[in-house]
Design a protein around this motif. Structure first.
Motif, mmCIF file in Angstrom:
data_model
loop_
_atom_site.group_PDB
_atom_site.id
_atom_site.type_symbol
_atom_site.label_atom_id
_atom_site.label_comp_id
_atom_site.label_asym_id
_atom_site.label_seq_id
_atom_site.Cartn_x
_atom_site.Cartn_y
_atom_site.Cartn_z
ATOM 1 N N ASP A 491 -23.512 88.481 28.238
ATOM 2 C CA ASP A 491 -22.841 87.246 27.828
ATOM 3 C C ASP A 491 -22.105 86.569 28.981
ATOM 4 O OD1 ASP A 491 -20.812 89.084 28.167
ATOM 5 O OD2 ASP A 491 -19.678 88.451 26.386
ATOM 6 N N VAL A 492 -22.343 87.044 30.207
ATOM 7 C CA VAL A 492 -21.623 86.515 31.371
ATOM 8 C C VAL A 492 -22.564 85.738 32.282
ATOM 9 C CG1 VAL A 492 -20.312 87.115 33.447
ATOM 10 C CG2 VAL A 492 -19.882 88.333 31.297
ATOM 11 N N LEU A 493 -22.136 84.547 32.656
ATOM 12 C CA LEU A 493 -22.819 83.753 33.669
ATOM 13 C C LEU A 493 -22.159 84.052 35.015
ATOM 14 C CD1 LEU A 493 -24.778 81.346 34.468
ATOM 15 C CD2 LEU A 493 -22.735 79.891 34.220
ATOM 16 N N VAL A 494 -22.984 84.445 36.016
ATOM 17 C CA VAL A 494 -22.509 84.679 37.379
ATOM 18 C C VAL A 494 -23.085 83.570 38.251
ATOM 19 C CG1 VAL A 494 -22.478 86.275 39.333
ATOM 20 C CG2 VAL A 494 -22.429 87.172 36.983
ATOM 21 N N LEU A 495 -22.231 82.763 38.850
ATOM 22 C CA LEU A 495 -22.667 81.607 39.637
ATOM 23 C C LEU A 495 -21.993 81.638 41.006
ATOM 24 C CD1 LEU A 495 -23.076 77.928 38.520
ATOM 25 C CD2 LEU A 495 -21.736 78.462 40.565
ATOM 26 N N THR A 496 -22.792 81.526 42.064
ATOM 27 C CA THR A 496 -22.280 81.426 43.431
ATOM 28 C C THR A 496 -22.717 80.097 44.021
ATOM 29 O OG1 THR A 496 -22.405 83.831 43.724
ATOM 30 C CG2 THR A 496 -22.237 82.488 45.714
ATOM 31 N N ASN A 497 -21.781 79.376 44.589
ATOM 32 C CA ASN A 497 -22.091 78.084 45.203
ATOM 33 C C ASN A 497 -22.289 78.264 46.713
ATOM 34 O OD1 ASN A 497 -22.437 75.459 45.957
ATOM 35 N ND2 ASN A 497 -20.333 74.822 45.538
ATOM 36 N N PHE A 498 -23.540 78.193 47.148
ATOM 37 C CA PHE A 498 -23.866 78.273 48.571
ATOM 38 C C PHE A 498 -23.963 76.881 49.206
ATOM 39 C CE2 PHE A 498 -25.485 82.254 46.864
ATOM 40 C CZ PHE A 498 -25.153 83.181 47.842
ATOM 41 N N GLY A 499 -23.885 75.851 48.415
ATOM 42 C CA GLY A 499 -24.083 74.496 48.911
ATOM 43 C C GLY A 499 -22.837 73.902 49.546
ATOM 44 N N SER A 500 -22.990 72.707 50.075
ATOM 45 C CA SER A 500 -21.868 72.042 50.750
ATOM 46 C C SER A 500 -20.999 71.235 49.791
ATOM 47 C CB SER A 500 -22.404 71.123 51.851
ATOM 48 O OG SER A 500 -23.289 70.158 51.303
ATOM 49 N N GLU A 501 -21.498 71.003 48.573
ATOM 50 C CA GLU A 501 -20.754 70.232 47.575
ATOM 51 C C GLU A 501 -20.360 71.119 46.413
ATOM 52 O OE1 GLU A 501 -19.928 67.110 48.046
ATOM 53 O OE2 GLU A 501 -21.068 66.917 49.930
ATOM 54 N N ALA A 502 -19.198 70.834 45.810
ATOM 55 C CA ALA A 502 -18.765 71.569 44.626
ATOM 56 C C ALA A 502 -19.739 71.317 43.478
ATOM 57 C CB ALA A 502 -17.358 71.146 44.221
ATOM 58 N N VAL A 503 -19.897 72.324 42.603
ATOM 59 C CA VAL A 503 -20.836 72.206 41.494
ATOM 60 C C VAL A 503 -20.106 72.389 40.168
ATOM 61 C CG1 VAL A 503 -22.781 73.001 42.888
ATOM 62 C CG2 VAL A 503 -21.450 74.655 41.563
ATOM 63 N N LYS A 504 -20.679 71.789 39.137
ATOM 64 C CA LYS A 504 -20.101 71.878 37.800
ATOM 65 C C LYS A 504 -20.533 73.167 37.115
ATOM 66 C CE LYS A 504 -19.890 66.928 36.636
ATOM 67 N NZ LYS A 504 -20.382 65.901 35.687
ATOM 68 N N LEU A 505 -19.629 73.699 36.303
ATOM 69 C CA LEU A 505 -20.006 74.754 35.383
ATOM 70 C C LEU A 505 -20.725 74.131 34.190
ATOM 71 C CD1 LEU A 505 -16.806 76.997 35.354
ATOM 72 C CD2 LEU A 505 -19.075 77.670 36.151
ATOM 73 N N TRP A 531 -17.361 84.021 37.317
ATOM 74 C CA TRP A 531 -17.922 84.585 36.097
ATOM 75 C C TRP A 531 -17.404 83.742 34.935
ATOM 76 C CZ3 TRP A 531 -16.754 90.571 36.442
ATOM 77 C CH2 TRP A 531 -17.431 91.120 37.534
ATOM 78 N N ALA A 532 -18.289 83.415 34.008
ATOM 79 C CA ALA A 532 -17.895 82.621 32.852
ATOM 80 C C ALA A 532 -18.725 83.027 31.651
ATOM 81 C CB ALA A 532 -18.077 81.129 33.129
ATOM 82 N N THR A 533 -18.185 82.810 30.475
ATOM 83 C CA THR A 533 -18.963 82.985 29.253
ATOM 84 C C THR A 533 -19.259 81.610 28.676
ATOM 85 O OG1 THR A 533 -16.932 83.204 27.963
ATOM 86 C CG2 THR A 533 -17.981 85.234 28.719
ATOM 87 N N LEU A 534 -20.361 81.527 27.957
ATOM 88 C CA LEU A 534 -20.780 80.248 27.363
ATOM 89 C C LEU A 534 -20.639 80.296 25.847
ATOM 90 C CD1 LEU A 534 -23.993 79.593 29.509
ATOM 91 C CD2 LEU A 534 -21.723 78.598 29.782
#
Length: 534
Positions: A491-505, A531-534
């Protein structure tokens, strides 16, 4: 049948380097009572087990990986009763204990090698090691991973093999006495209550029988080239028979005792052979440690290792730092794609400390979000960097001398820990003594400066380990998401931002933990994992 609920399949295991963890008597060297006195720290952190690097009697030419007696405790670290007390008190806190086992070689001061020297050429005593008589020239072209020839000639004309330091003669695993001895060593420590063994150089015990020439230079911790010919001293087929015999011994004991392979083997499908159901339980995932901070390479390593281990019913074991590599808080402070360096000195290019720690925190949160087991190296929960400005005169790693001072070696990641910012030796011991010099910046990383401080690296680790257990991430699976480096694990979303711009959840996401604060509008900044839950 696989035991899918075994403790080790999702365990977080903390490596303790005894020299540098905690010093109870003020001599500047960490010891077993010091470790016992700091077990509360590990319990509060939330780990499942500790792995202790060698504490056996040793001349310490290679920081204890030159073992003179496999059934004792070096007086520098205490005595056998201290080991018993440590095991008992760890178990009382719900922490399992794994000890290091060094079966590829002994110390040259081991009773067996001393007997071999005294007995002379052709003796049964020399059959326990790899001796050859070949005149003035070494038996072959093999090189030590510490530099120079892997052969040393004795005054009587015989040569002996040492793939590591000259003080670490390689054992002959074709000898029945050697095999019987290590089965007995396993039982000695299992009877004392240890929960498993981390096996040093697990891919090196068996050598090709004819000692074929091999001119490729070995590295201290280098993976094998999957495209090249197989080296005659690494990853030979005969190692698997040895580990099957060890597994049978461990299976006689209750409680899920385990074997962990330090095996620099590629590709992942070949490494997975070490963790087949009747061999070892875990093998360190060094390709993951070596992967650059880029999404494509990281995803490829994750997919490849999960697929290979799933094929044999094994868990995947993730790791970012240990006592042999530059700490990842410094490694990640270099430009992306910089090859992993064998130590860093004051005259070498220096990492960006702030960037390195930012990426290290993100990398750790990414790693702990993956299914399987994870290993932490002491001090990384404090955000410790490498000691990159250590004066060379303090270096003890044999790689420094044997490489002709071409490699700084591993001392920079082995510096004693800071526990208290304003105490002597930063709380490592009751005096200012420290076997390696601690940098002046250590105070800012001290545990007492981080406990209870929101956003500190210590609190990040503690929170992540608690959430990891709560959401069962170790027993989960990876389901990749589109348009970002992100995956679902349960139930956990794991997101890593490797880009140069901030990203939305994603819409409706509820944040559980973030390696750095989100932007004011709730976006995930660069080099941040959430880490986030949806």
């Amino acid at each position: 049948m696989l035991d899918t609920d075994a403790w080790w399949r999702d365990a977080v295991i903390y490596q303790v380097y005894p020299r540098s963890f905690a010093d109870s008597d003020g001599d500047g060297m960490g010891d077993l009572p010091g470790i016992t006195g700091r077990l509360q720290h590990l319990q509060e952190l939330g780990i499942d087990a500790v792995w202790l690097s060698p504490f056996y009697p040793s001349p310490q030419h290679d920081a204890g990986y030159d073992v003179a007696d496999y059934r004792g405790v070096d007086p520098r670290f205490g005595e056998l009763g201290d080991a018993d007390k440590l095991i008992a008190e760890a178990h009382g806190r719900g922490i399992k204990v794994i000890v290091d086992l060094v079966p590829n070689h002994t110390s040259s001061e081991h009773a067996w090698f001393q007997a071999a020297l005294a007995a002379g050429p052709g003796s049964p005593e020399r059959e326990r090691y790899i001796f050859r008589s070949s005149g003035e020239e070494p038996p072959n072209s093999w090189k030590s991973v510490f530099g120079g020839s892997a052969w040393e000639r004795l005054p009587d004309g015989d040569w002996y093999l040492h793939l590591f330091d000259v003080s670490q003669p390689d054992l002959n695993w074709d000898n029945p006495e050697v095999r019987a001895e290590f089965l007995d060593v396993l039982r000695f420590w299992l009877d004392r209550g240890v929960d498993g063994f981390r096996v040093d150089v697990a891919h090196g015990l068996v050598k090709e029988a004819n000692l074929t020439d091999w001119t490729t230079t070995s590295t201290i911790l280098g993976g094998l080239d999957p495209a090249g010919p197989p080296p005659p001293m690494w990853d030979q087929e005969g190692v698997h028979e040895i580990y099957r015999s060890w597994r049978r011994v461990l299976d006689e004991y209750p409680g899920g005792r385990i074997l962990v392979a330090e095996a620099w083997v590629a590709p992942a499908s070949r490494l997975a052979r070490y963790v087949r159901p009747d061999e070892m339980h875990q093998a360190f995932n060094f390709p993951y440690l070596d992967a650059p901070w880029r999404p494509a390479e990281l995803r490829a390593v994750i997919d490849e290792t999960l697929e290979a281990n799933d094929a044999v019913g094994a868990t995947t074991t993730w790791v970012l730092s240990n006592h042999d590599v530059v700490r990842h808080a410094s490694r990640l402070g270099f430009p992306v794609g910089t090859p992993r360096m064998p130590g860093i000195g004051a005259e070498d290019p220096q990492p960006d400390a702030a960037l390195g720690l930012r990426r290290a925190r993100a990398a750790t949160l990414l790693m702990l979000g993956l299914p399987g087991s994870a290993y932490l190296y002491q001090g990384e929960e404090l955000g410790l960097p490498e000691h990159t400005t250590m004066p060379d005169e303090f270096r003890e790693d044999p790689a420094w001398e044997r490489s002709g001072h071409a490699e700084r070696g591993r001392d920079g990641c082995r510096v004693p820990l800071p526990w208290e910012a304003d105490a002597p030796s930063y709380g490592f011991g009751p005096t200012d003594a420290s076997w390696l010099p601690q940098p002046a910046t250590w105070a800012e990383y001290a545990l007492d400066r981080q406990q209870g401080v929101p956003g500190s690296t210590w609190e990040l680790y503690r929170t992540a380990l608690s959430l990891r257990r709560e959401h069962g991430l170790g027993h989960g699976s990876v389901v990749w998401q589109e348009d970002a480096f992100a995956f679902r694990n349960g139930d956990v979303l794991v997101l890593t931002n490797f880009g140069s711009e901030a990203v939305k959840l994603p819409p409706g996401a509820r944040l559980l933990v973030s390696s750095e604060p989100l932007d004011g509008d709730g976006r995930v900044p660069t080099d941040v994992t959430v880490w986030a839950t949806l």
